[in-house]
Write a protein that holds these residues in place. Sequence first.
Motif, mmCIF file in Angstrom:
data_model
loop_
_atom_site.group_PDB
_atom_site.id
_atom_site.type_symbol
_atom_site.label_atom_id
_atom_site.label_comp_id
_atom_site.label_asym_id
_atom_site.label_seq_id
_atom_site.Cartn_x
_atom_site.Cartn_y
_atom_site.Cartn_z
ATOM 1 N N ASN A 92 -7.832 -20.693 -43.868
ATOM 2 C CA ASN A 92 -7.828 -22.162 -43.914
ATOM 3 C C ASN A 92 -9.115 -22.745 -44.479
ATOM 4 N N THR A 141 -4.101 -26.629 -34.616
ATOM 5 C CA THR A 141 -5.120 -26.628 -35.672
ATOM 6 C C THR A 141 -4.587 -26.506 -37.103
ATOM 7 N N ALA A 182 -15.587 -19.968 -33.379
ATOM 8 C CA ALA A 182 -16.067 -20.848 -32.294
ATOM 9 C C ALA A 182 -16.750 -22.133 -32.758
HETATM 10 N N1 F0G Z 1 -7.039 -22.371 -35.826
HETATM 11 C C1 F0G Z 1 -6.924 -22.178 -37.156
HETATM 12 C C2 F0G Z 1 -5.622 -22.536 -37.785
HETATM 13 C C3 F0G Z 1 -7.994 -21.661 -37.912
HETATM 14 O O1 F0G Z 1 -7.854 -21.483 -39.213
HETATM 15 C C4 F0G Z 1 -9.192 -21.313 -37.251
HETATM 16 C C5 F0G Z 1 -10.327 -20.753 -37.986
HETATM 17 C C6 F0G Z 1 -9.270 -21.545 -35.874
HETATM 18 C C7 F0G Z 1 -8.197 -22.070 -35.202
HETATM 19 C C8 F0G Z 1 -10.503 -21.232 -35.094
HETATM 20 O O2 F0G Z 1 -11.520 -22.145 -35.342
HETATM 21 O O3 F0G Z 1 -13.282 -20.597 -36.108
HETATM 22 O O4 F0G Z 1 -13.821 -22.926 -35.450
HETATM 23 O O5 F0G Z 1 -13.156 -21.239 -33.740
HETATM 24 N N2 F0G Z 1 -10.304 -20.402 -39.195
HETATM 25 C C9 F0G Z 1 -11.467 -19.986 -39.978
HETATM 26 C C10 F0G Z 1 -11.115 -19.858 -41.434
HETATM 27 C C11 F0G Z 1 -12.235 -18.882 -39.423
HETATM 28 O O6 F0G Z 1 -11.785 -19.113 -42.160
HETATM 29 O O7 F0G Z 1 -10.186 -20.534 -41.881
HETATM 30 P P1 F0G Z 1 -13.039 -21.708 -35.145
#
Ligand code: F0G
Length: 402
Positions: free
Chosen positions: A134, A372, A238
């Motif tokens: 993402n 998310t 995180a």
């Molecule tokens: N949910 C989704 C859909 C995500 O893409 C991510 C993280 C998280 C939750 C967790 O968030 O890393 O701030 O704790 N995605 C990152 C990426 C690592 O590279 O897209 P986080």
Amino acid sequence: MLLRDHENWLLRCFDCGREYDREPVSSRCECGGVLELVLTDGFPRAGDFRSGRGVWGYSKALPVSDESKIVTINEGNTPLIMAENIRVSERTELFIKNEGQNPTGSFKDRGMTVAVTRAKEIGAKTLVCASTGNTSASASAYAARGGMKAVVLVPAGKIAGGKLVQAIVHGAKVIRVSGDFDRALELMMQEAKDREELYVVNSINPFRIEGQKTGAFEIFEQLGSKVPDYVILPVGNAGNISAYWKGFSELKRWGFTDKTPRMIGVQAAGASPLVQLFQSGKDRLVRWDNPETVASAIRIGNPVSWRKALDAVNASGGQLLSVTDEEILAAQRNLASREGIFVEPASAAPLAAIERLKDSLPRGSIVVAIATGSGLKDQGVVKVDSEKLPLISDARELEDYL
Ligand code: F0G
């Protein structure tokens, strides 16, 4: 150490407390710690928030000096949807914050608009990130919008097809790394630390966190100036749990409310180093090698912002827990088939956690689950054999199925 200059903020290391009035090129403290942005003047007051405008409606709470440089595609202002068919427990109200409705289909856009605006302000030409998908999709879109280049490192064979397509279609240079996300991030940070022309847009970038904290402001406004009792969200690197905690803490510090929610972070059982740390009561994270889960977005064994996440959970009276892949997939189906909201597996983890916690949530609680990212990005996890679906060629055959 290379530094960039500042405006109405300073950066403070979350680990050693050292303050910077200019931004290190690496986005990290000299001690290797994660930086937090502290606004030094111009705190928002009642009436300063321009509701319904998304992230930039909260510009009074954001580190922006030149509004003409804002790189935006209308991020934020996502709906807070009350669950109608999924009941947690008697008199508990469950809300879903649908971050999948951001421009590139995930919450990353909230942070990216602020980080890329900062990149534009300082004249950066190339955005770089490592990503489970993402972040790379979002960075690529905002690079395109801001007239910059994007170079994204992704774990080979381990990111959802839709996210890869997004990065490619937005024109990024996509580089596959043999190894997992943690390895990709290490390689990227190593390369970017002394190269001023590269601008790191991972969640270690404190401007990303500033943008993401606006999710907390929106929830507060959408609940009619109320803070929920629980905020439950998936945890990978995180950054997001730290961002929501910062947002709610600032609302309290600035006098909007005297309450903060309990923060509940959810990891997938096969990638849960933070849960392990929380349960052990120790004070140092032990990295997991080869994390594995169907929720590829949070397939992370060495979360960069672990200290911030632990602080958010402890200071708020919350907790960290893990759920299995089976629970995640069941929760994903449940949300899609009963509330009409299709999220990716990582985003279903909070719903799976709620299912576990429901008997311990006090009556009358307001619970917000952060959805998310959109399920459309990761269609491969939903097993569909289209050959087994009914096939008709005339109206009479159709009647058999009605
Ligand atoms: N949910 C989704 C859909 C995500 O893409 C991510 C993280 C998280 C939750 C967790 O968030 O890393 O701030 O704790 N995605 C990152 C990426 C690592 O590279 O897209 P986080």
